[in-house]
Design a protein around this motif. Structure first.
Motif, PDB file in Angstrom:
ATOM      1  N   ARG A  98      15.119 -86.086  76.769  1.00 32.74           N
ATOM      2  CA  ARG A  98      15.490 -86.678  77.861  1.00 32.74           C
ATOM      3  C   ARG A  98      14.666 -86.707  79.038  1.00 32.74           C
ATOM      4  O   ARG A  98      14.067 -87.754  79.652  1.00 32.74           O
ATOM      5  N   ARG A  99      14.077 -85.433  79.578  1.00 34.89           N
ATOM      6  CA  ARG A  99      13.304 -85.278  80.457  1.00 34.89           C
ATOM      7  C   ARG A  99      11.807 -85.942  80.253  1.00 34.89           C
ATOM      8  O   ARG A  99      11.490 -86.583  81.354  1.00 34.89           O
ATOM      9  N   LYS A 120      18.156 -83.847  72.520  1.00 38.44           N
ATOM     10  CA  LYS A 120      17.262 -82.879  72.915  1.00 38.44           C
ATOM     11  C   LYS A 120      16.904 -82.970  74.438  1.00 38.44           C
ATOM     12  O   LYS A 120      16.516 -83.839  74.879  1.00 38.44           O
ATOM     13  N   GLN A 121      17.034 -81.909  75.066  1.00 39.85           N
ATOM     14  CA  GLN A 121      16.771 -81.890  76.595  1.00 39.85           C
ATOM     15  C   GLN A 121      15.534 -82.447  76.731  1.00 39.85           C
ATOM     16  O   GLN A 121      15.197 -83.180  77.646  1.00 39.85           O
ATOM     17  N   PHE A 135      11.114 -95.667  77.275  1.00 38.72           N
ATOM     18  CA  PHE A 135      12.340 -94.857  77.835  1.00 38.72           C
ATOM     19  C   PHE A 135      12.862 -94.731  76.617  1.00 38.72           C
ATOM     20  O   PHE A 135      13.560 -93.412  76.587  1.00 38.72           O
ATOM     21  N   LEU A 144       9.479 -92.834  82.488  1.00 38.87           N
ATOM     22  CA  LEU A 144      10.045 -93.941  83.063  1.00 38.87           C
ATOM     23  C   LEU A 144       9.718 -94.062  84.650  1.00 38.87           C
ATOM     24  O   LEU A 144       9.482 -94.977  85.294  1.00 38.87           O
ATOM     25  N   ALA A 145       9.669 -92.605  85.235  1.00 37.85           N
ATOM     26  CA  ALA A 145       9.470 -92.436  86.434  1.00 37.85           C
ATOM     27  C   ALA A 145       7.977 -93.017  86.816  1.00 37.85           C
ATOM     28  O   ALA A 145       7.756 -93.756  87.842  1.00 37.85           O
ATOM     29  N   ASN A 177      18.249 -88.162  71.914  1.00 44.78           N
ATOM     30  CA  ASN A 177      18.731 -87.733  73.591  1.00 44.78           C
ATOM     31  C   ASN A 177      19.627 -86.537  73.538  1.00 44.78           C
ATOM     32  O   ASN A 177      19.843 -86.096  74.605  1.00 44.78           O
ATOM     33  N   GLU A 179      11.253 -82.091  86.781  1.00 44.76           N
ATOM     34  CA  GLU A 179      12.610 -81.912  86.861  1.00 44.76           C
ATOM     35  C   GLU A 179      12.874 -81.135  88.103  1.00 44.76           C
ATOM     36  O   GLU A 179      13.846 -81.411  88.878  1.00 44.76           O
ATOM     37  N   SER A 220      13.608 -91.237  74.319  1.00 41.03           N
ATOM     38  CA  SER A 220      14.773 -90.452  74.498  1.00 41.03           C
ATOM     39  C   SER A 220      15.607 -90.627  73.180  1.00 41.03           C
ATOM     40  O   SER A 220      16.866 -90.634  73.119  1.00 41.03           O
ATOM     41  N   ARG A 227      12.374 -89.710  80.982  1.00 40.07           N
ATOM     42  CA  ARG A 227      12.778 -90.054  82.364  1.00 40.07           C
ATOM     43  C   ARG A 227      11.390 -89.634  83.138  1.00 40.07           C
ATOM     44  O   ARG A 227      11.168 -90.561  84.002  1.00 40.07           O
TER      45      ARG A 227
END
Ligand code: NA
Ligand code: NA
Lengths: 89, 110, 162, 123, 505, 933
Positions: free
Chosen positions: F157-158, F153-154, F144, F164-165, F151, F544, F148, F161
């Motif tokens: 990040r997405r 950069k959007q 994760f 990770l999720a 980070n 998202e 990122s 995440r």
């Protein structure tokens, strides 16, 4: 004999208290209600003393003294609120 | 307990009760606030005073010495009852409560 | 706090001593000792709270005055009681009583007396302490009330607080 | 007698609870006070009711239960402290929120979450 | 009688009294003395932990009155554990507060120490009514602390907190009255002796009282549907206060653990296990509600506040398994969650100090000055709180899951705990990535610089999750022993035979 | 010792790496490679053991309660993975040295990379399943952070995440699965678990455990339908993608399947779940890869597809398929890592990864192009390269599945189809990037070859591809064999590692795939047109969207439930109490116990009637606040009379004095508040509240009645018996308060003290505007300090103090005590404040109330602690009777000192509270100065 008189007196004081409560509910103005409350406090003194006589004990007397010394402070605070708003300033 | 004491107690009790009741009747029946103010400040005070005396006598004749503490109650009551009445009257005048018809003079507000 | 080891308000101390005996329900060795102690201690603590102490010059007249008031209370209470029980509408009057007393405590005692004695209630004292507003429950005229009070109560009080 | 006493406690509780559920601080404070009266009487009566049985040694032949009395005394004092605090808190609430509504500002009670999408514009 | 038992009570009491006198003393002196007091509390708690670890019960009879007549303190493993847990949390929160959060109120340290006093009494007392008094002490102090700090944000949540707890206190008293009216005693050991003998109509009264008591403790512990006062109150409180409050709900948990293993425990006859069948589903619903709240949080502090509720649900779920393993797991989890959540409150505060008007809200803001440090702390805290390896939360959760025995109960517990963990993870990652990574251009006027005290205290609390992992062996040994002691509480009754000083048996 | 060291080293390196960041990229790269090199060296001595079919075990006890131990285990399978992790890791470290820019946070990068390496090593070397789980989740966390890394950069990040999720969530499922397995087996040690395969498979929870474990594996290895996170994880810096998505992270899931193969495989559930998931992943990945314009996107989907292939092989359940799977793990790791690195070089040198812009790079970077083309050919399965060999084995295995009827054709067809796509996207990778005309609008132009050392990792890997492809038996044979043996946990079937097995059906399939793929690529425009008809799903946006929806729904739900309404919370509390108590109480009914009801006493009854009336009236009239307050006072008065009536003089007195102070307090507060409460709740709401209230009241009535009419015995006999002899007082209530339960009282006065301090603090900076009038049209009166009141207040103070001293001193033996005495004193002082004002009074009070509070508490504590000196517990009291002349016999009790503490605290606290409120009043301060002058 004392017992009978005591009962009659208690009945009268209780009736007085009932009348005070009547005035308290009736009003019409705030001072009337406070007055009724003040009178109830004084009735309470009587009732406590009568209770003491009935029970033959002086253990409750100080409660009556307490009302006599402090009871009026509540009345004063209420009256001052009605008149002045701010009780302690 | 002596008969005299007993009679005194009975009389005092009945007087006390009667005055207390009368004071309350006054409070209940009198037409405006200022007249009602009279009931408690005196009749009731007196009534309680009488009951207190009854108690004094009663306990003094109980055989355990005298009982005079009650006197103080009366003293305190006499000190404080006028203050309550005064404060309440001031409040009533300030709030301009209704005065019964036929009252002479006027309550004033400073 | 303890400025001097004396009794700053002797009359008060005496009263307190008496009060203690009443509270102790009688006089005993212990109550005297304790009463003396408290009658000394408490005024020491509270004297600051009574800055404008009355000049009670003739205190011996006080018992007589009190007795008179007591009797008046009893007599007039009966009058008021009769009035209340009779159901007759009272004839109330607001009386503006011109004060001769000047000391605030004296005025207060007068006003209290008036309130305690039946038929009259002290409703207010004017800002300049010159007029006492009295509500009389059932009185003929204003002057009657004024005269009675002046004679029975204010005069003796003026004697005491001169 | 016990029934009347029980009804009194019931009435105090009912009134107290009803006021507790009001929307303004003052009735709530009154309600809490009534409730505490009821509770104190209740706790007191857990030692049962007695007439002339004051637990002062030597003053009577049959003493009432002193322990609940001591507990109620503690409870009264604590209740007093709490009442004082909550009254002042009500004042503070009045000062901070300009009304004495227990729930504060109405606007604070609506959701206002901004989703991440809503903020992407910043990029 | 071992006077050490009174130390965790007298130290904060005297320290607090000292602070009352010192309202106008120089702030550095006040701070020094206050911190010294907290350190001494910790020392005394550790002494008691060492004492308690021999597995015996130690009673301390106030006034030299034998139980059940006088009030006794009872030290056992659980009490000692709670004392140490609280003292450690309190010390770091206190250090943090010295970094400036204690300003604006000369009575802060007094209130703080009185708060600890109340907590410590609650953990030590062996008397039901005294427990009420302890609750009141810690509550009134918490009211004061909750209102500490500038601004108007905390008034309404504070009001809610106070009013609900006042109502709760009333219910507590009613329950005490009902129990006393049947058993005629207040001492918990004596109650444990009397309750099994209750029968007939009396049983109904005690049963109702026991259930009402559970509601009271549930309110303190913040179980659904009694938990809604918490999120706003905690989120709006001053950081060290909120962090200290991480232990407040645990008092409710402690009370449930104590009363429902001792008085309504296995040996309580018809009332054995009273309310526990309610507790399990409520705990799971609480956990779920906590997760919903966490996912929907708009600010970091709210998120952490909901984490408190998640913790409560998890703890109670483990406890209501009714097994030694469950209790032990709950205790292990308790250590982890209390410290870490406390630390997270502090971290959230440090973050909000550096983000200007954005504060701790989960929105974009200019880049933080100490982003790396703060994000590391947040990461550690989040990992520990969400129960991810390698930190303590993971092992705690593992213990809890292992404590369930196969069956419907296990299915529910596992699903809710694991799904809850998953969504918590999403909540933390969403919050963290927005707060730390989504920066906008610009800079914050006067960002709060990190001082040594605040950094160390916040860092230390979250870092305790490493310590727990390292010491997991000894800690599980202790919690196992504690659970065993709790579930075999018949020895507790022996404290009724405590000999009094100078009196022969 | 060496195995834990192997795992630990990278973590130590992670701690150390940032220290070298100052020294520049070369320094840190060298420093970072040290742990990996040592680890490799540490593994080397074990080879002989493993080659003999042995296992290396290093075990340390850690958390026996949990079943976790520090156990590490090295066998063929873990060795294979450890080598991949270490060797490719080393290459990545070298590669990243040139890939990262100097201004980037290289310290953080290498630190995280080493953390990740350690976590991966932990997974493959753990002998304890729970320990493995710890490392498993650690890889999720570190990946994760790696994804990122950029980070700002959007997308990064997405993507992070999302990864990770999915992988973290899968880890939770795995956790559950492992716990079940552990429960079944009774141990989490790998040896025990692997030996208990039959036990596990026979257990009723096997399907659950299998599903959970596979969820963990599939999410990690990006199997359909969890594959979507992987392509988005390509937002990571290319060294990360190359490492995570070729040899390590995504292979963790594969490793898990291989590791637990003996314990879980071989059942129908396994077969269907694993092979069908693999098949779907294989096809979908291959199909999508074809249409990605992003170079790394193509590779990512290709990875998905190859992971599907390996999964499918494991799913087939035959031993040979497992061997093929292990073989393909090696091959895929080598060619995919090199391809990622090549893509990174291209990205690095052109500034873009868009294949529509990158064209004809052959001319600019022939060396890199050659390497990339070889690796891509391996990916396509061209003979003489390693990809060909394992794919050939795969084709062969796909024909061996004994599925019924039509289904028997599905696997080979799917395999061939996937092969076609693989060739097509590989062809695209080669043709579209290195040929196909001229570059279009490159950000960096002209591109040229990267630094020399950046190509070395690629060269090594491509060399490996060729070596394995040409000399499989020598190069990879022994390693594959030991790994396969370890995977199968038993005998390894016969297989031949040669370049070609002659002409057979698999070879036909290979040719079909090869030429089909080329054909498909030549006709690509049709396929692109076909594909363009479907809207492409942006998984990141979906993810998202889901998260945002979750957050906003949760937020709305939270607000719906936790709506900030105290009324609701309070109602919930009351309802909860009613709900839990109602069952026992209704069983109780209107219960009158054996004591029965006592006779009616009319005065008391009337008193109670008034109490009830006023209590109800308070609720009814509450909107008129002053009126409600008066009614409340009546209730309070009657409650105290009730205490007196029922034998509690102390309570009566306490209640009375508290009552007075409470009235003053409420009056003080009411001044600032509206004098009326508006009607705000609907009728139905009020009816509801009234109903709740009535039920609560009824409940209390029932309990009280039941309680009052039942006999009971309590501990109180003891208090009555011991009060005088033991406590030295005849007022048992007081002796309980100051002695038997003195500790309660200490707590109680502390509460009082804290409340006052809290009030003081709370009001310190509060500003309240007083209303100009009483709300009924009356402006406030000017007369703040009425004459008569002022005059009477003065003697009242000493008189009240006298009474208070009396009440205090007698308290131990008669009704009274410190608390009541304190309140009398307090009220007397309050009267001064009311009569003469704040400043006047404050000026005369010679002490700070804070100090009075402190002193009070101190007295109480000292009184209690004095007993320490005599060896008695805290709060032990003592008393004696002293005989003095005049005074007579009197009692001295240490409890009196305690009570003095109570007295002082009460005074201080009460006054501090009231005065704090009084201080709010602004308008009279000046006036009172004038008065006091
Ligand atoms: Na191209
Ligand atoms: Na003692």
């Amino acid at each position: 004999m004392i017992a009978i008189a005591l009962n009659i007196t208690i009945a009268m004081v209780v009736l007085a208290a009932v009348l005070n409560v009547y005035r308290l509910f009736k009003g019409p103005d705030a001072p009337d209600r406070v007055l009724a409350l003040d009178t109830l406090y004084i009735n309470a003194i009587a009732l406590i003393i009568l209770l003491g006589i009935t029970l033959g004990t002086r253990m409750y007397l100080e409660a009556a003294i307490l009302i006599a010394v402090m009871g009026f402070v509540g009345t004063v605070a209420m009256a001052k609120y009605l008149k002045r708003g701010s009780v302690i300033e | 307990m002596s008969t005299l004491a007993e009679y005194t107690i009975v009389v005092m009790l009945l007087i006390g009760g009667a005055f207390t009741l009368v004071g309350a009747i006054g409070l209940a029946r009198l037409p405006d606030f200022f007249t009602r103010l009279h009931g408690p400040t005196k009749a009731t005070t007196l009534g309680v005073g009488a009951i207190i005396l009854a108690s004094v006598v009663y306990f003094s004749f109980q055989g355990e010495g005298i009982g005079i503490t009650e006197i103080l109650i009366m003293a305190f009551l006499f000190m404080t009852a006028p203050i309550s009445a005064n404060m309440l009257a001031k409040a009533a005048m300030h709030l301009d409560v209704d005065v019964m018809e036929g009252t002479k003079g006027n309550p004033w507000e400073q | 706090m303890f400025d001097r080891l004396n009794f700053p308000q002797p009359w008060l101390s005496l009263t307190l001593f008496l009060v203690w005996q009443f509270l102790s329900n009688g006089v005993s060795g212990a109550s005297v000792v304790m009463g003396l102690l408290l009658a000394w201690l408490i005024p020491q603590l509270t004297q600051g709270f009574w800055p404008d102490r009355p000049a009670l010059t003739r205190p011996w007249r006080l018992p007589g005055y009190l007795l008179r008031v007591l009797v008046d209370i009893v007599i007039a209470s009966v009058t008021v009681a009769r009035l209340i029980l009779s159901g007759r509408p009272p004839k109330p009057v607001f009386v503006s009583y011109p004060l001769e007393l000047e000391q605030p405590m004296a005025i207060t005692i007068l006003a209290s007396t008036i309130s305690l004695t039946p038929g009259t209630v002290s409703a207010d004292v004017s800002d300049d302490q010159k007029i006492l507003l009295i509500h009389a429950l059932d009185a003929g005229s204003e002057q009657e009330v004024i005269d009675a009070i002046k004679q029975r109560y204010e005069k003796p009080l003026m004697e005491m607080f001169r | 007698m016990e029934l009347a006493f029980a009804l009194a406690i019931g009435a105090l509780t009912a009134s107290g609870v009803y006021l507790l559920l009001r929307a303004r601080t003052f009735p709530v404070v009154i309600g809490l006070t009534l409730l505490s009266y009821g509770v104190n009487l209740f706790l007191f009566s857990s030692g049962r009711l007695a007439t002339g049985g004051q637990p002062i040694i030597g003053s009577t032949s049959q003493y009432s239960d002193p322990l609940p009395q001591a507990l109620v005394l503690t409870a009264i004092v604590i209740g007093f402290a709490m009442t004082a605090f909550v009254v002042v808190l009500a004042l503070r609430n009045l000062a901070d929120n300009e009304d004495d509504h227990v729930d504060g500002y109405q606007s604070e009670r609506t959701p206002k979450l901004k989703t991440e999408e809503a903020e992407v514009s910043e990029k | 009688m071992n006077h050490w038992l009174t130390a965790p009570i007298l130290i904060p009491l005297l320290g607090g009294i000292l602070q009352v006198f010192m309202g106008y003393a120089p702030v550095s002196l006040r701070r020094t003395l206050a911190l010294t007091t907290t350190v001494l509390i910790l020392v005394s708690a550790i002494v008691l932990l060492v004492l308690a670890d021999d597995g015996s019960y130690r009673a301390y009879a106030f006034g030299n009155w034998a139980p059940p007549f006088g009030i006794v303190l009872v030290l056992d493993r659980l009490a000692a554990l709670m004392l140490v847990l609280t003292a450690i949390l309190a010390l770091f929160c206190h250090i943090y507060s010295v970094g400036g959060a204690d300003e604006g109120n000369r009575q802060f340290h007094a209130l703080y120490l009185f708060q600890l006093l109340g907590l410590n009494i609650a953990f030590l007392t062996g008397d039901l009514f005294n427990l009420f008094v302890a609750f009141e002490v810690l509550l009134i102090a918490s009211y004061g602390l909750l209102m500490h700090g500038a601004g108007t944000a905390r008034t309404v949540p504070g009001l809610h907190y106070v009013v609900l707890n006042l109502a709760g206190s009333s219910i507590f008293l009613i329950s005490v009255g009902m129990i006393y009216s049947v058993t005629g005693t207040l001492n918990m050991a004596d109650l444990a002796l009397q309750v099994p003998r209750v029968s007939g109509e009396d049983l109904l009264i005690v049963k109702a009282a026991g259930m009402m008591l559970l509601v009271v403790f549930g309110l303190k512990a913040a179980i659904l549907p009694l938990c809604f006062w918490l999120p706003r109150a905690y989120a709006k409180a001053t950081a060290p206060v909120a962090a200290l409050f991480a232990v407040m709900t645990k008092v409710g948990i402690y009370a449930i653990l104590r009363v429902y293993t001792l008085v309504f425990g296995d040996q309580a006859g018809e009332l054995a296990g009273l309310g526990m069948d309610w507790l399990f589903p409520m705990a799971l619903v609480t956990l779920a509600m906590g997760v919903v709240g966490a996912v929907g949080s708009e600010s970091l502090k709210t998120l952490v506040a909901w984490q408190v509720i998640i913790s409560v649900g998890t703890l109670l779920a483990a406890m209501s398994l009714g097994s030694e393993a469950g209790t032990s797991a709950a205790l292990f989890y308790l250590l982890n969650t209390t410290w870490v959540v406390g630390g997270l409150f502090l971290v959230a505060d440090l973050i909000s100090r550096q983000r200007g008007s954005a504060g701790d809200r989960i929105v974009t803001a200019p880049r933080m000055h100490n982003r790396t440090f703060l994000s590391t702390l947040f990461l550690i805290g989040a990992v520990a709180a969400a129960g991810l390896p390698p930190l303590s939360g993971f092992f705690a959760k593992l213990l809890i899951l292992q404590a369930a025995t196969p069956g419907t109960q296990m299915a529910w517990l596992w699903s809710v705990v694991l799904a809850g963990g998953f969504f918590t993870l999403i909540a933390y990652s969403r919050a963290g990535s927005i707060v730390f990574w989504r920066t906008v251009d610009g800079h914050v006027e006067n960002p709060g610089r990190l001082s040594g005290t605040v950094s160390v205290s916040a860092g230390a609390l979250v870092a305790l999750s490493f310590v727990i992992v390292v010491l997991a062996g000894p800690i599980t040994r202790y919690t196992d022993a504690t659970a065993a002691q709790l579930h075999n509480s018949s020895d507790y009754i022996e404290i009724l035979k405590t000999p009094m000083v100078g009196k022969e048996e | 010792m060496s195995l834990p060291l192997v795992v630990l080293l990278p973590f130590l390196g992670a701690l150390a790496a940032p220290l070298f960041a100052q020294g520049g990229r070369t320094a840190i790269a060298i420093a970072s490679s040290v742990p990996a090199i040592i680890a490799l060296a540490a593994l080397y001595p074990h080879w002989s053991t493993l080659a003999d079919g042995g296992v290396v075990l290093h075990s340390y006890e850690w958390l026996p309660a949990l079943g976790i131990s520090f156990s590490f285990r090295l066998d063929g399978l873990s060795l294979l993975f450890a080598l991949l992790i270490l060797v490719i890791g080393l290459l990545i470290i070298l590669y990243a040295r040139y890939y990262l820019k100097a201004k980037e946070n290289v310290g953080k990068f290498y630190s995280l990379l080493l953390c990740f390496m350690g976590s991966m090593l932990g997974i493959v070397l753990s002998s304890n399943l729970l320990l493995m789980l710890v490392f498993w989740e650690l890889t999720s966390l570190t990946s994760f952070l790696l994804i990122s890394f950029w980070n700002h950069k959007q997308d990064a990040r997405r993507g992070a995440r999302m990864a990770l999720a999915v992988t973290g969530g899968g880890g939770l499922a795995l956790m559950a699965g492992i716990l079940i397995i552990g429960n079944i087996v009774g141990s989490f040690e790998l040896d025990d678990v692997l030996a208990a395969g039959d036990l596990i498979k026979a257990h009723s929870l096997y399907p659950v455990a299998l599903t959970l474990v596979l969820l963990g594996a599939f999410t990690k290895s990006a199997q359909f339908p969890f594959h979507f996170w992987l392509p988005h994880a390509m937002q990571a810096p290319t060294p990360v993608s190359a490492y995570l998505h070729s040899a390590t992270m995504v292979k963790a899931g594969i490793f898990l399947m291989a590791r637990l193969y003996p314990a879980l495989a071989g059942t129908e559930q396994w077969f269907y779940m694993v092979s069908f998931t693999g098949m779907a992943t294989l096809l979908i990945g291959a199909y999508v890869a074809m249409f990605k314009h992003d170079l790394k996107g193509l590779l990512a989907h290709s990875t998905v597809s190859h992971l599907g292939l390996i999964t499918l092989l494991f799913g087939m359940g035959t031993k040979l398929a497992a061997v093929a799977a292990v073989f393909h793990v090696i091959n895929h790791a080598t060619f995919k890592a090199s391809l990622f690195m090549a893509a990174g070089i291209i990205d690095h040198e052109t500034g873009t990864r868009d294949m529509r812009r990158i064209n004809g790079l052959w001319r600019y970077m022939p060396h890199t192009a050659t390497l990339a083309m070889v690796a891509a050919a391996s990916m396509a399965g061209v003979p003489l390269l390693n990809g060909f060999l394992s794919k050939e084995m795969f084709f062969a295995e796909s024909l061996q599945l004994n599925l019924p009827g039509f289904w028997a054709w599905v696997p080979p067809l799917v395999a061939t189809l996937a092969g076609i796509f693989a060739v097509a996207y590989s062809a695209r990778f080669i043709h579209d990037v290195f040929f196909n005309g001229k570059p279009v609008d490159l950000p960096i132009y002209p591109p040229h070859e990267p630094p020399r050392y950046m190509k070395i990792p690629v060269e090594i890997l491509v060399f490996a591809c060729i070596m394995v492809g040409v000399f499989p038996a020598i190069s990879v044979g022994p390693l594959l064999y030991t790994a396969a043996a370890a995977t199968l946990g038993g005998p390894v079937p016969e297989y031949h590692l040669t370049i070609a097995h002659g002409f057979n059906l698999p070879l036909v399939m290979s040719f079909a795939a090869f030429f089909g793929g080329l054909l498909m690529y030549s006709q690509r425009q049709r396929f692109f047109d076909f594909h363009a008809r479907f809207k492409e799903i942006d998984e990141k946006a979906v993810f998202e969207g889901v998260v945002s929806w979750l957050a906003s729904t949760a937020n709305r739900l939270t607000f719906f439930i936790e709506n900030g309404s105290l009324q609701r919370y309070a109602a919930l509390l009351v309802i909860s109490v009613v709900a839990v108590a109602i069952v026992p109480l209704t069983s109780l009914g209107v219960f009158v116990g054996e004591n029965g009801l006592s006779p009616i006493d009319w005065p008391t009854l009337i008193g109670i009637a008034i109490l009830i009336l006023c209590a109800l009236a308070t609720a009814v009239m509450h909107r008129e606040r002053f009126y409600a307050l008066i009614l409340l006072s009546v209730v309070g008065l009657l409650v105290s009379l009730g205490f007196a009536r029922f034998s509690a003089p102390d309570l009566a007195m306490t209640q009375l004095s508290v009552e007075v102070v409470t009235i003053v307090l409420l009056m003080l507060a009411l001044f600032y508040m509206p004098s009326w409460t508006p009607i705000e709740s609907s009728t139905s709401r009020r009816v509801r509240d009234a109903a709740i209230a009535l039920v609560a009241g009824a409940g209390m009535t029932l309990v009280t009645l039941a309680m009052l009419t039942r006999p009971f015995t309590s501990i109180s006999e003891y208090f009555l018996d011991n009060s005088k002899p033991g406590g030295g007082g005849t007022n048992v209530v007081n002796v309980i308060l100051v002695d038997f339960r003195g500790f309660d009282t200490l707590g109680e006065i502390t509460v009082l003290a804290i409340a006052a301090l809290g009030i003081y603090s709370m009001l310190k900076n509060t500003v309240l505007t007083p209303p100009p009038g009483d709300g009924q049209g009356h402006a406030w009166n000017r007369d703040a300090y009425p004459l008569m009141l002022r005059q009477i207040a003065r003697p009242m103070l000493p008189l009240a103090l006298m009474v208070s001293a009396y009440i205090f001193l007698r308290g131990h033996n008669m009704p009274g005590g410190g608390f009541i005495a304190g309140l009398i004193t307090a009220v007397a002082l309050i009267l001064q404040y009311i009569a003469s004002g704040m400043i006047w009074t404050q000026y005369r009070v010679p002490f700070r109330y804070h100090n009075v509070i402190g002193l009070g508490l101190l007295f109480a504590v000292i009184a209690g602690a004095a007993s320490y000196a005599f060896g008695y517990p805290f709060l032990t009291s003592t008393f004696d009777y002293i005989k003095w002349p005049v005074v007579g016999k009197f009692e001295v009790a240490s409890a009196l000192v305690f009570d003095l503490g109570v007295y002082l605290t009460v005074i201080g606290a009460t006054l501090l509270a009231l005065v704090s409120i009084g201080r709010l009043s602004p308008h009279s301060a000046i006036k009172s100065i004038k008065e006091s002058a």
